[in-house]
Design a protein around this motif. Structure first.
Motif, PDB file in Angstrom:
ATOM      1  N   SER A  48      58.787 -29.638  -5.934  1.00 49.64           N
ATOM      2  CA  SER A  48      59.284 -28.664  -5.059  1.00 49.64           C
ATOM      3  C   SER A  48      60.136 -29.380  -4.119  1.00 49.64           C
ATOM      4  CB  SER A  48      57.745 -28.316  -4.077  1.00 49.64           C
ATOM      5  OG  SER A  48      58.276 -27.914  -2.903  1.00 49.64           O
ATOM      6  N   THR A  49      60.964 -28.262  -3.339  1.00 50.89           N
ATOM      7  CA  THR A  49      61.633 -28.764  -2.071  1.00 50.89           C
ATOM      8  C   THR A  49      60.695 -29.692  -0.981  1.00 50.89           C
ATOM      9  OG1 THR A  49      63.557 -28.520  -0.321  1.00 50.89           O
ATOM     10  CG2 THR A  49      61.626 -26.744  -1.014  1.00 50.89           C
ATOM     11  N   PRO A  50      61.018 -30.361  -0.090  1.00 50.92           N
ATOM     12  CA  PRO A  50      60.241 -30.865   0.992  1.00 50.92           C
ATOM     13  C   PRO A  50      59.639 -29.993   1.668  1.00 50.92           C
ATOM     14  CG  PRO A  50      62.153 -32.356   0.636  1.00 50.92           C
ATOM     15  CD  PRO A  50      62.573 -30.958  -0.159  1.00 50.92           C
ATOM     16  N   THR A  51      58.511 -29.815   1.969  1.00 50.75           N
ATOM     17  CA  THR A  51      57.899 -28.915   3.048  1.00 50.75           C
ATOM     18  C   THR A  51      56.350 -29.425   3.319  1.00 50.75           C
ATOM     19  OG1 THR A  51      57.138 -26.630   3.255  1.00 50.75           O
ATOM     20  CG2 THR A  51      57.087 -27.617   1.076  1.00 50.75           C
ATOM     21  N   MET A  64      53.014 -22.305  -0.980  1.00 46.90           N
ATOM     22  CA  MET A  64      53.639 -23.210  -1.991  1.00 46.90           C
ATOM     23  C   MET A  64      52.207 -23.996  -2.627  1.00 46.90           C
ATOM     24  SD  MET A  64      56.697 -23.659  -3.051  1.00 46.90           S
ATOM     25  CE  MET A  64      56.524 -25.297  -3.773  1.00 46.90           C
ATOM     26  N   GLY A  65      51.260 -23.127  -2.356  1.00 50.55           N
ATOM     27  CA  GLY A  65      49.942 -23.503  -3.366  1.00 50.55           C
ATOM     28  C   GLY A  65      48.696 -23.129  -2.324  1.00 50.55           C
ATOM     29  N   ILE A  66      48.690 -21.970  -1.976  1.00 46.46           N
ATOM     30  CA  ILE A  66      47.358 -21.534  -1.100  1.00 46.46           C
ATOM     31  C   ILE A  66      46.067 -21.092  -2.301  1.00 46.46           C
ATOM     32  CG2 ILE A  66      46.254 -19.768   0.273  1.00 46.46           C
ATOM     33  CD1 ILE A  66      48.708 -21.613   1.237  1.00 46.46           C
ATOM     34  N   LEU A  67      45.016 -21.860  -1.760  1.00 47.99           N
ATOM     35  CA  LEU A  67      43.757 -21.877  -2.778  1.00 47.99           C
ATOM     36  C   LEU A  67      42.940 -20.356  -2.359  1.00 47.99           C
ATOM     37  CD1 LEU A  67      42.058 -25.245  -2.033  1.00 47.99           C
ATOM     38  CD2 LEU A  67      43.610 -24.401  -4.144  1.00 47.99           C
ATOM     39  N   ALA A  68      42.527 -19.720  -3.521  1.00 41.86           N
ATOM     40  CA  ALA A  68      41.726 -18.451  -3.350  1.00 41.86           C
ATOM     41  C   ALA A  68      40.367 -18.915  -3.617  1.00 41.86           C
ATOM     42  CB  ALA A  68      41.916 -17.621  -4.831  1.00 41.86           C
ATOM     43  N   ALA A  69      39.271 -17.909  -3.183  1.00 44.16           N
ATOM     44  CA  ALA A  69      37.899 -18.293  -3.070  1.00 44.16           C
ATOM     45  C   ALA A  69      37.434 -18.789  -4.053  1.00 44.16           C
ATOM     46  CB  ALA A  69      37.278 -16.786  -2.785  1.00 44.16           C
ATOM     47  N   GLY A  70      36.560 -19.980  -3.978  1.00 43.86           N
ATOM     48  CA  GLY A  70      35.900 -20.530  -4.992  1.00 43.86           C
ATOM     49  C   GLY A  70      36.918 -21.620  -5.791  1.00 43.86           C
ATOM     50  N   ALA A 127      59.043 -24.153   6.137  1.00 40.77           N
ATOM     51  CA  ALA A 127      60.289 -23.987   5.934  1.00 40.77           C
ATOM     52  C   ALA A 127      60.666 -24.693   4.500  1.00 40.77           C
ATOM     53  CB  ALA A 127      61.236 -24.792   6.770  1.00 40.77           C
ATOM     54  N   PRO A 128      61.485 -24.024   3.262  1.00 43.83           N
ATOM     55  CA  PRO A 128      62.296 -22.835   3.542  1.00 43.83           C
ATOM     56  C   PRO A 128      61.214 -21.739   3.832  1.00 43.83           C
ATOM     57  CG  PRO A 128      62.742 -24.032   1.546  1.00 43.83           C
ATOM     58  CD  PRO A 128      61.506 -24.710   2.012  1.00 43.83           C
ATOM     59  N   ASN A 129      61.856 -20.686   4.976  1.00 41.88           N
ATOM     60  CA  ASN A 129      60.740 -19.815   5.612  1.00 41.88           C
ATOM     61  C   ASN A 129      59.981 -18.927   4.601  1.00 41.88           C
ATOM     62  OD1 ASN A 129      63.614 -19.243   7.586  1.00 41.88           O
ATOM     63  ND2 ASN A 129      61.780 -20.554   7.825  1.00 41.88           N
ATOM     64  N   LYS A 130      58.829 -18.793   4.655  1.00 43.74           N
ATOM     65  CA  LYS A 130      57.895 -18.002   3.905  1.00 43.74           C
ATOM     66  C   LYS A 130      57.846 -16.617   4.165  1.00 43.74           C
ATOM     67  CE  LYS A 130      53.509 -18.682   6.155  1.00 43.74           C
ATOM     68  NZ  LYS A 130      52.958 -17.271   5.856  1.00 43.74           N
ATOM     69  N   ASP A 131      58.125 -16.259   5.449  1.00 42.72           N
ATOM     70  CA  ASP A 131      58.367 -14.661   5.737  1.00 42.72           C
ATOM     71  C   ASP A 131      59.124 -14.526   7.193  1.00 42.72           C
ATOM     72  OD1 ASP A 131      56.722 -15.864   8.048  1.00 42.72           O
ATOM     73  OD2 ASP A 131      54.850 -15.318   6.787  1.00 42.72           O
ATOM     74  N   ILE A 132      58.864 -13.497   7.546  1.00 42.88           N
ATOM     75  CA  ILE A 132      59.884 -12.947   8.492  1.00 42.88           C
ATOM     76  C   ILE A 132      59.448 -13.948   9.807  1.00 42.88           C
ATOM     77  CG2 ILE A 132      60.347 -11.266  10.091  1.00 42.88           C
ATOM     78  CD1 ILE A 132      60.135  -9.251   7.937  1.00 42.88           C
ATOM     79  N   LYS A 133      58.075 -14.037   9.950  1.00 43.92           N
ATOM     80  CA  LYS A 133      57.612 -14.441  11.282  1.00 43.92           C
ATOM     81  C   LYS A 133      58.221 -16.172  11.178  1.00 43.92           C
ATOM     82  CE  LYS A 133      53.804 -16.127  14.036  1.00 43.92           C
ATOM     83  NZ  LYS A 133      52.174 -15.944  14.331  1.00 43.92           N
ATOM     84  N   ALA A 134      58.110 -16.758  10.091  1.00 49.93           N
ATOM     85  CA  ALA A 134      58.518 -18.115   9.996  1.00 49.93           C
ATOM     86  C   ALA A 134      60.224 -18.313  10.130  1.00 49.93           C
ATOM     87  CB  ALA A 134      58.142 -18.644   8.440  1.00 49.93           C
ATOM     88  N   ALA A 135      60.852 -17.184   9.713  1.00 44.15           N
ATOM     89  CA  ALA A 135      62.335 -17.323   9.682  1.00 44.15           C
ATOM     90  C   ALA A 135      62.568 -17.137  11.394  1.00 44.15           C
ATOM     91  CB  ALA A 135      62.784 -16.030   8.981  1.00 44.15           C
ATOM     92  N   ILE A 179      71.165 -30.482  20.527  1.00 44.85           N
ATOM     93  CA  ILE A 179      70.230 -31.606  20.085  1.00 44.85           C
ATOM     94  C   ILE A 179      70.576 -32.151  18.887  1.00 44.85           C
ATOM     95  CG2 ILE A 179      68.039 -31.825  19.312  1.00 44.85           C
ATOM     96  CD1 ILE A 179      67.010 -29.558  21.252  1.00 44.85           C
ATOM     97  N   ALA A 180      70.875 -33.756  19.102  1.00 44.95           N
ATOM     98  CA  ALA A 180      71.337 -34.493  17.876  1.00 44.95           C
ATOM     99  C   ALA A 180      70.422 -34.473  16.566  1.00 44.95           C
ATOM    100  CB  ALA A 180      71.732 -35.839  18.499  1.00 44.95           C
ATOM    101  N   ASN A 181      69.237 -34.567  16.921  1.00 46.40           N
ATOM    102  CA  ASN A 181      68.362 -34.684  15.629  1.00 46.40           C
ATOM    103  C   ASN A 181      67.529 -33.345  15.550  1.00 46.40           C
ATOM    104  OD1 ASN A 181      68.748 -37.771  15.333  1.00 46.40           O
ATOM    105  ND2 ASN A 181      67.900 -37.977  17.341  1.00 46.40           N
ATOM    106  N   PHE A 182      68.435 -32.513  14.983  1.00 44.45           N
ATOM    107  CA  PHE A 182      67.713 -31.284  14.588  1.00 44.45           C
ATOM    108  C   PHE A 182      67.840 -31.038  12.904  1.00 44.45           C
ATOM    109  CE2 PHE A 182      68.406 -26.635  13.232  1.00 44.45           C
ATOM    110  CZ  PHE A 182      67.350 -26.240  13.499  1.00 44.45           C
ATOM    111  N   PHE A 183      66.807 -30.953  12.219  1.00 48.43           N
ATOM    112  CA  PHE A 183      66.766 -31.122  10.839  1.00 48.43           C
ATOM    113  C   PHE A 183      66.250 -29.724  10.209  1.00 48.43           C
ATOM    114  CE2 PHE A 183      66.392 -35.280  12.487  1.00 48.43           C
ATOM    115  CZ  PHE A 183      67.383 -36.090  11.945  1.00 48.43           C
ATOM    116  N   ASP A 184      66.963 -29.098   9.425  1.00 45.07           N
ATOM    117  CA  ASP A 184      66.782 -27.754   8.728  1.00 45.07           C
ATOM    118  C   ASP A 184      66.789 -27.830   7.319  1.00 45.07           C
ATOM    119  OD1 ASP A 184      66.384 -25.236   8.837  1.00 45.07           O
ATOM    120  OD2 ASP A 184      68.113 -24.526  10.237  1.00 45.07           O
ATOM    121  N   THR A 185      66.508 -26.840   6.798  1.00 43.47           N
ATOM    122  CA  THR A 185      66.370 -26.507   5.281  1.00 43.47           C
ATOM    123  C   THR A 185      67.758 -27.167   4.762  1.00 43.47           C
ATOM    124  OG1 THR A 185      65.032 -24.721   5.448  1.00 43.47           O
ATOM    125  CG2 THR A 185      66.273 -25.055   3.302  1.00 43.47           C
ATOM    126  N   GLY A 186      67.472 -28.168   3.863  1.00 42.21           N
ATOM    127  CA  GLY A 186      68.722 -28.842   3.231  1.00 42.21           C
ATOM    128  C   GLY A 186      68.935 -30.032   3.671  1.00 42.21           C
TER     129      GLY A 186
END
Length: 418
Positions: free
Chosen positions: A356-359, A368-374, A68-76, A91-98
């Motif tokens: 960045s926003t918290p995630t 938010m920062g995936i590494l490529a090969a090498g 979150a914030p959702n990166k794709d349809i599955k995450a959403a 549920i009292a302690n539910f924390f969502d984007t924002g």
């Protein structure tokens, strides 16, 4: 025969006068926690078992932080499932984007965990809350489902290793360096299903945020939990965030430990875990020349305001090296706001960083920062397994915010001396 801190908390929550190593007990947790990855699995199990209510709407917590914030349809879809469940059961302690943050920074910040409590969470780094003198540990999503419905959990009482801390940390050496040093000393299975219990006069040299970082990484040594003796720093931290009464548990003088390890904090240097295990630790003299492509400063390990201030101290009036991506991720909305108010966000942006926003984002190879090969990254996160932050041929070096920020400026793994 006396009990350790963890054993005393477990006994209390099991309604027993005492417990012993290896004993199977049923306890009543004060908090049952999941996130947007583990929550949906727990909810599916909850529904499959035919449960139709939760045991206490104030003692279940769902935090949307990994994707979150959702990166794709599955995450959403995962977040929506948690959102719907939280709404259905109020549920009292539910924390969502924002309104969220990285769960293991958010709960202490909001005073949802206090000394003497017991927390189970469907996330391995739930052990973070031991920094506040609580017993907290990760469980599977099936246990999470049962915990939400019944308010109970089963444990085998762990044995404990006592870490006696003395001396004082040197400048620019942090709790991250201490826990990396310890994991390098005992190995990733050195505390397997044991409680890592920290005490001694050296505690005064460690801030509560240092302790949160260290307790967070107890699981990287295979521990069931990490826990710190409660001192005045802890009490001040907790009272600032919660008005609930709490109970402090201290180990008995004749408590039994599997071993005792003395740690002289004054001897610890800036330490980095090289790929691909947290135990593969080296100090600066053995780092060599490691060119890097990315730096990540954040996570449930090192995304607190002290970490942001450390990074800003290094980056002020400097610029990230050409060809290096530096991603700064405050762990909660409150910390983001503090960064803005204190001018830290401006320092980061002027230095060429992403703010960045918290995630959880890149820590688990999410977004938010995936590494490529090498590619190589210096990161303040807690794991550097093969493929942890992206491609299986990438490399992750675990470090403190000081080292990470200095490395971003130099373009190579480097220490920081001010």
């Amino acid at each position: 025969m006396g009990m350790t801190m963890s054993q005393k908390i477990l006994a209390k929550h099991a309604g027993l006068s005492e417990v012993r190593e290896g004993q199977l007990i049923k306890v009543r947790p004060d908090m049952v926690l999941a996130n947007d990855i583990t929550g949906p699995v727990a909810i599916n199990e909850f529904n499959k078992a035919g449960f139709d209510n939760i045991f206490d709407k104030n003692k279940v917590c769902l935090v949307m932080d990994h994707f979150a914030p959702n990166k794709d349809i599955k995450a959403a879809a995962q977040c929506k499932q948690c959102r719907d469940f939280a709404g259905k059961y109020d549920i009292a302690n539910f924390f969502d984007t924002g309104d969220m943050g990285i769960e293991h920074a958010l709960l202490p910040e909001k005073g949802l965990i206090i000394p003497g409590e017991l927390c189970i969470g469907a996330d391995s780094h739930t052990c973070t809350y031991g920094a506040l003198g609580a017993f907290s540990t990760g469980v599977g999503s099936t246990d999470m489902a049962a915990g939400m419905a019944t308010g109970t959990a089963w444990f085998k009482v762990p044995s404990a290793i006592r870490f006696n801390l003395y001396g004082r940390l040197n400048k620019y050496v942090t709790g991250k360096d201490v826990i990396l040093h310890i994991i390098g000393l005992i190995g990733v299975d050195g505390a397997l299903y044991q409680s890592m219990e920290f005490g001694g006069e050296g505690l005064s040299s460690l801030s509560v945020e240092d302790r949160l970082c260290m307790a967070n990484m107890a699981v990287e040594a295979g521990a069931k939990n990490g826990i710190f003796e409660v001192d005045q720093q802890t009490i001040d931290y907790v009272k600032e965030r919660s008005d609930r009464k709490f109970e402090v548990y201290q180990a008995d003088g004749d408590a039994v430990y599997s071993r005792t390890i003395d740690i002289d904090l004054s001897k610890i240097e800036q330490t980095v875990a090289f790929p691909h295990l947290p135990e593969n630790t080296k100090t600066e003299k053995d780092w060599g020349e490691i060119k890097i492509d990315q730096v990540v400063i954040g996570s449930c390990t090192n995304g607190r305001i002290s970490d942001m201030r450390a990074a800003a101290q290094v980056l002020k009036e400097k610029h990230v090296a050409k060809g290096v991506r530096c991603i700064i991720i405050p762990a909660t909305q409150k910390i983001s706001l503090q960064c803005i108010r204190e001018g830290l966000a401006e320092i980061f942006i002027n230095a060429g960083c992403v703010f960045s926003t918290p995630t959880c984002g890149p820590c688990l190879g999410g977004h938010m920062g995936i590494l490529a090969a090498g590619e190589r990254a210096v990161s303040t996160t807690n794991r550097n397994f093969v493929g942890r932050m992206g491609h299986t041929e990438s490399e992750v070096y675990l470090a403190s915010p000081y080292v990470a920020a200095a490395s971003a400026v130099k373009g190579m793994l480097t220490g920081y001396r001010g």
